[in-house]
Scaffold this active site. Structure first.
Site, mmCIF file in Angstrom:
data_model
loop_
_atom_site.group_PDB
_atom_site.id
_atom_site.type_symbol
_atom_site.label_atom_id
_atom_site.label_comp_id
_atom_site.label_asym_id
_atom_site.label_seq_id
_atom_site.Cartn_x
_atom_site.Cartn_y
_atom_site.Cartn_z
ATOM 1 N N HIS A 1 23.278 -36.266 -23.869
ATOM 2 C CA HIS A 1 22.372 -36.893 -24.836
ATOM 3 C C HIS A 1 22.039 -35.951 -25.985
ATOM 4 O O HIS A 1 21.061 -36.156 -26.696
ATOM 5 C CB HIS A 1 21.100 -37.368 -24.132
ATOM 6 C CG HIS A 1 21.380 -38.402 -23.099
ATOM 7 N ND1 HIS A 1 21.742 -39.692 -23.399
ATOM 8 C CD2 HIS A 1 21.425 -38.321 -21.738
ATOM 9 C CE1 HIS A 1 21.969 -40.371 -22.283
ATOM 10 N NE2 HIS A 1 21.785 -39.548 -21.251
ATOM 11 N N GLU B 1 14.985 -21.297 -14.961
ATOM 12 C CA GLU B 1 14.617 -19.933 -14.598
ATOM 13 C C GLU B 1 15.731 -18.945 -14.968
ATOM 14 O O GLU B 1 15.465 -17.856 -15.473
ATOM 15 C CB GLU B 1 14.287 -19.880 -13.093
ATOM 16 C CG GLU B 1 13.943 -18.523 -12.525
ATOM 17 C CD GLU B 1 12.744 -17.836 -13.185
ATOM 18 O OE1 GLU B 1 12.030 -18.460 -13.988
ATOM 19 O OE2 GLU B 1 12.550 -16.636 -12.917
ATOM 20 N N ARG C 1 2.806 1.733 -8.328
ATOM 21 C CA ARG C 1 3.031 0.530 -7.535
ATOM 22 C C ARG C 1 1.856 -0.432 -7.588
ATOM 23 O O ARG C 1 1.956 -1.566 -7.148
ATOM 24 C CB ARG C 1 3.288 0.894 -6.076
ATOM 25 C CG ARG C 1 4.533 1.724 -5.857
ATOM 26 C CD ARG C 1 4.403 2.624 -4.663
ATOM 27 N NE ARG C 1 3.945 1.908 -3.491
ATOM 28 C CZ ARG C 1 4.741 1.288 -2.652
ATOM 29 N NH1 ARG C 1 6.028 1.327 -2.834
ATOM 30 N NH2 ARG C 1 4.263 0.653 -1.624
ATOM 31 N N LYS D 1 15.274 -15.866 -17.582
ATOM 32 C CA LYS D 1 15.572 -14.459 -17.239
ATOM 33 C C LYS D 1 16.458 -13.844 -18.310
ATOM 34 O O LYS D 1 16.229 -12.730 -18.756
ATOM 35 C CB LYS D 1 16.285 -14.345 -15.880
ATOM 36 C CG LYS D 1 15.461 -14.588 -14.643
ATOM 37 C CD LYS D 1 14.473 -13.504 -14.295
ATOM 38 C CE LYS D 1 13.144 -13.731 -14.959
ATOM 39 N NZ LYS D 1 12.141 -14.498 -14.314
ATOM 40 N N CYS E 1 0.829 -1.200 0.000
ATOM 41 C CA CYS E 1 0.000 0.000 0.000
ATOM 42 C C CYS E 1 0.869 1.258 0.000
ATOM 43 O O CYS E 1 2.042 1.213 0.337
ATOM 44 C CB CYS E 1 -0.847 0.020 1.260
ATOM 45 S SG CYS E 1 -1.674 -1.521 1.564
ATOM 46 N N LYS F 1 3.430 -7.888 -18.774
ATOM 47 C CA LYS F 1 3.544 -8.352 -17.387
ATOM 48 C C LYS F 1 2.512 -9.437 -17.097
ATOM 49 O O LYS F 1 2.782 -10.409 -16.411
ATOM 50 C CB LYS F 1 3.372 -7.168 -16.426
ATOM 51 C CG LYS F 1 3.504 -7.540 -14.971
ATOM 52 C CD LYS F 1 4.917 -7.981 -14.641
ATOM 53 C CE LYS F 1 5.078 -8.549 -13.258
ATOM 54 N NZ LYS F 1 6.280 -9.380 -13.122
ATOM 55 N N ASN G 1 0.125 0.386 6.418
ATOM 56 C CA ASN G 1 0.818 -0.394 5.408
ATOM 57 C C ASN G 1 1.513 -1.517 6.156
ATOM 58 O O ASN G 1 2.220 -1.257 7.120
ATOM 59 C CB ASN G 1 1.849 0.527 4.727
ATOM 60 C CG ASN G 1 2.453 -0.102 3.505
ATOM 61 O OD1 ASN G 1 2.118 -1.222 3.156
ATOM 62 N ND2 ASN G 1 3.336 0.632 2.849
ATOM 63 N N GLY G 2 1.300 -2.781 5.757
ATOM 64 C CA GLY G 2 1.952 -3.895 6.445
ATOM 65 C C GLY G 2 0.942 -4.951 6.870
ATOM 66 O O GLY G 2 -0.192 -4.965 6.382
ATOM 67 N N GLU H 1 14.541 -13.332 -21.708
ATOM 68 C CA GLU H 1 13.532 -12.271 -21.637
ATOM 69 C C GLU H 1 14.112 -10.880 -21.737
ATOM 70 O O GLU H 1 13.584 -10.036 -22.435
ATOM 71 C CB GLU H 1 12.846 -12.296 -20.254
ATOM 72 C CG GLU H 1 11.825 -13.303 -20.043
ATOM 73 C CD GLU H 1 11.111 -13.025 -18.721
ATOM 74 O OE1 GLU H 1 9.966 -12.576 -18.772
ATOM 75 O OE2 GLU H 1 11.700 -13.261 -17.644
ATOM 76 N N TRP I 1 -3.370 -2.079 -1.464
ATOM 77 C CA TRP I 1 -3.097 -3.314 -2.224
ATOM 78 C C TRP I 1 -3.556 -4.413 -1.280
ATOM 79 O O TRP I 1 -2.954 -4.650 -0.242
ATOM 80 C CB TRP I 1 -1.592 -3.361 -2.529
ATOM 81 C CG TRP I 1 -1.018 -4.679 -2.917
ATOM 82 C CD1 TRP I 1 -0.488 -5.624 -2.081
ATOM 83 C CD2 TRP I 1 -0.854 -5.189 -4.243
ATOM 84 N NE1 TRP I 1 -0.011 -6.680 -2.820
ATOM 85 C CE2 TRP I 1 -0.219 -6.446 -4.132
ATOM 86 C CE3 TRP I 1 -1.185 -4.712 -5.514
ATOM 87 C CZ2 TRP I 1 0.094 -7.225 -5.255
ATOM 88 C CZ3 TRP I 1 -0.863 -5.490 -6.613
ATOM 89 C CH2 TRP I 1 -0.238 -6.715 -6.478
HETATM 90 C C1 AGP Z 1 8.525 -14.246 -15.920
HETATM 91 O O1 AGP Z 1 9.696 -13.525 -15.858
HETATM 92 C C2 AGP Z 1 7.670 -13.995 -17.053
HETATM 93 N N1 AGP Z 1 7.501 -12.659 -17.369
HETATM 94 C C3 AGP Z 1 6.511 -14.942 -17.283
HETATM 95 O O2 AGP Z 1 7.067 -16.166 -17.597
HETATM 96 C C4 AGP Z 1 5.451 -15.133 -16.160
HETATM 97 O O3 AGP Z 1 6.034 -15.809 -15.092
HETATM 98 C C5 AGP Z 1 4.253 -15.909 -16.733
HETATM 99 O O4 AGP Z 1 3.669 -15.158 -17.751
HETATM 100 C C6 AGP Z 1 3.235 -16.284 -15.686
HETATM 101 O O5 AGP Z 1 2.712 -15.146 -15.070
HETATM 102 P P1 AGP Z 1 1.880 -15.260 -13.731
HETATM 103 O O6 AGP Z 1 2.791 -15.760 -12.681
HETATM 104 O O7 AGP Z 1 1.392 -13.864 -13.498
HETATM 105 O O8 AGP Z 1 0.753 -16.209 -13.991
#
Ligand code: AGP
Length: 609
Positions: free
Chosen positions: A505, A482, A27, A486, A2, A604, A100-101, A489, A74
């Site tokens: 393999h 992961e 935010r 990263k 928040c 996002k 907030n918290g 992306e 939030w």
């Molecule tokens: C992660 O860095 C990505 N931008 C993407 O893979 C993300 O994790 C995926 O789209 C799932 O999103 P969500 O966790 O909001 O469901």
């Protein structure tokens, strides 16, 4: 999290509050509200959704007065509704509070207050705090706040406005940010600097365990015992954009550094389960359900899917249940074998990822109970779920997920303990021992992040490579996935994550001196085997960047470059091994001049098929 703003001064407080809150909009929030002292009375306006809704309601009937507090919420305790929006009144409506918290013991406090005849109008922990403080205020507002806070456990930044003390507001901080702004004709308190920059650059940072009294002439600070605290103000030179990012160059970097804090927020109130409620009561999985299910199916996409793969290992190990981890976009178009005996767990930062939401609907249609691990209260996924474990990471703004991932891991680890205990595969003592291990997670992660300068320097040698390979085994194979995601992306470098043992393999054919190979090799678990794979990569000329346990000489001798992480139980290594990979991707992307927070072609929250 928040946003909070308060001001005491000449002129219309409401205008200043709205301008301050607008600066915190980036935010994310789901409702907003303000309270202004008007002729010795407190006027409150609140509304769900964006600030413009609040502004519209204020247009109808403006609030006059120079003292006020405001909040963007939030949701954490209770849905995003007008009743749950802040500010909250105390019982006698003498005071209002924004918070907030998370108040860890709010249910306990609420029970006591209800027994004394208090009635509550929201589902929030914050309203409980407002009632508690009001009951403690006698001759002095700050003393009352101090008295009340003695009974409170948890994290908070609060502002309190009381009509009996019309020339001031009182603030307090514990584990949640609060900053004072000293302006010419008004003084301010806010959760974040951006809210203050339009009015002043002269600020004063509040420390944990401090209570403040703000008047239009300045601020006086004491600690929680009432001892006066002296602090000089300082001038902030950040521009607005820098301030929003907390002084970091990008939201992603800020969020990487927020992880230790996010982990301790996610642990609040979850480490010492009460005998009546047990661990994670919010999950509402009755022990009989846990005992009768025969399998678990995890549904997720992207980074959340990677968290699911680690969750699978923990659940299988602690609860002895077979776990399938399905990519949601595949699952929803198959004929999945799920039914009443399958516990479905969806993982999503946003709770709005269409593939995940749709996959869950396929599963629930077949009778499977659905629980979710999610960061956004009130999102589609949480509305469809019978129980939710909130990750409490706070808003994640960078497109590349970082703090959402580590807090998802935390929730999955807690869930595995809970299922293990319910199903009798962990005795309560073993469950408690595992919970205890989490107490040091925050500080261990802080140590891991101290490698930032080393990683920044390493990125110089590798940022022009066209391909990367990431290798890991067991719990650190999903971390390899992961790490590679990263890098892809945000730097647009092709990267592949692979189970280290599977390399021979096929992918080993790719390795030559132009391919950096990132090997995740903490001690414990399949360490010796990973070292064998590291040697295989090295023998083919690959440039090996190894993530290894601090002080590991064997890895140091074999790899080209090492990034040490602090020692931790092998089971918990993903929490620390992922951190250098996030930083490595960040610094490589930075050197390549990429748009880190909004990489091309990505959103996002992916709300399309
Ligand atoms: C992660 O860095 C990505 N931008 C993407 O893979 C993300 O994790 C995926 O789209 C799932 O999103 P969500 O966790 O909001 O469901």
């Amino acid at each position: 999290m928040c946003g909070i703003v308060g001001c005491v001064g000449e002129g219309a407080a409401v205008d200043r509050l709205l301008r301050g809150l607008r600066r915190l909009e980036y935010r994310g929030y789901d409702s907003a509200g303000v309270a202004v002292l008007s002729d010795d009375d407190i006027e409150v306006r609140r509304s769900v959704g964006k600030l413009r809704n609040l502004e519209t309601s204020l247009l109808k009937e403006d609030l006059v007065g120079g003292v006020g507090i405001g909040h963007t919420r939030w949701a954490t305790h209770g849905r995003p509704t007008e009743e749950n929006a802040h500010p909250h009144f105390g019982r006698e409506r003498n005071l209002v509070l924004v918070h907030n918290g998370i108040i860890e013991n709010y249910l306990e406090l609420k029970e006591k207050l209800v027994a004394e005849g208090h009635e509550f109008h929201s589902e929030t922990d914050s309203e409980v705090l407002a009632h508690l403080i009001e009951g403690c205020v006698k001759d002095d507002l700050r003393d009352g706040v101090r008295e009340a806070l003695k009974q409170v456990r948890g994290a908070f930044a609060i502002l309190v406005l009381d009509r009996r003390f019309p020339d001031r507001i009182v603030g307090a901080r514990k584990d949640s940010p609060l900053v004072v702004g000293l302006g010419e004709d008004a003084c301010y308190m806010a959760s974040d600097i951006p809210a203050l920059l339009e009015f002043t650059r002269q600020v004063l940072f509040v420390h944990d365990g401090e209570i403040l009294e703000l008047s239009k002439n300045g601020v006086s600070i004491t600690d929680f015992d009432g001892k006066p605290v002296k602090r000089e103000s300082e001038r902030i030179e950040w521009d607005l954009l820098m301030a929003e990012k907390g002084g970091y160059k990008h939201f992603m970097l800020k969020e990487i550094h927020e992880q230790p804090r996010a982990i301790s927020d996610a642990l609040l109130g979850r480490l010492d389960p009460s005998p009546e409620e047990g661990l994670l009561p919010e999950l509402t999985i009755a022990p009989e359900v846990s005992q009768n299910i025969s399998r678990v199916c995890i549904l997720a996409c992207g980074t959340s899917y990677h968290a699911g793969l680690i969750g699978k290992a923990w659940i299988e190990n602690m609860a002895k249940l077979p776990v399938e981890v399905a990519i949601a976009s595949e699952f929803r178009h198959q004929e999945p074998l799920v039914g009443e005996d399958t516990l479905c767990i969806a993982i999503s930062q946003s709770g709005e990822t269409l593939d995940t939401v749709a996959a869950c609907r396929v599963a629930t249609k077949r009778g499977a109970p659905l629980f979710s691990v999610c960061n956004v209260m009130g999102s589609s996924l949480t509305r469809d779920s019978s129980g939710v474990l909130y990750t409490r990471a706070g808003p994640e703004i960078g497109v590349a997920s970082t703090k959402a991932f580590t807090t998802q891991l935390l929730c999955l680890y807690l869930l595995a303990i809970r299922l293990g205990v319910d199903r009798g595969h962990l005795n309560p003592k073993e469950g408690m021992d595992r919970l205890d291990r989490l107490r040091h997670l925050r500080s261990t992660m802080e140590v891991a992040l101290r490698e930032e300068d080393n990683i920044k320097a390493i990125s110089q040698s590798f940022y022009q490579a066209p391909n990367f390979l990431y290798l890991g085994r067991g719990l650190n194979y999903p971390i390899a996935l992961e790490g590679a995601l990263k890098l892809k992306e945000i730097s647009y470098i092709h990267a592949e994550g692979y189970p280290a043992g599977e390399m021979k393999h096929g992918p080993i054919a790719l390795i030559d001196e132009n391919v950096p190979v990132v090997v995740i090799a903490p001690t414990g678990g399949p360490y010796d085997k990973v070292l064998g794979n590291l040697a295989e990569a090295k023998a083919r000329g690959g440039k090996v960047i190894a993530i290894c346990t601090e002080g590991d000489k064997r890895v140091k001798e074999s790899a080209d470059v090492v990034i040490p992480v602090p020692e931790i139980e092998h089971e918990l290594t993903p929490f620390v091994t992922v951190l250098p990979l996030q930083l490595l991707a960040y610094y490589i992307a930075l050197r390549r001049g990429c748009d880190i927070d909004q990489p091309r072609n990505l959103a996002k929250s992916v709300t399309v098929e």
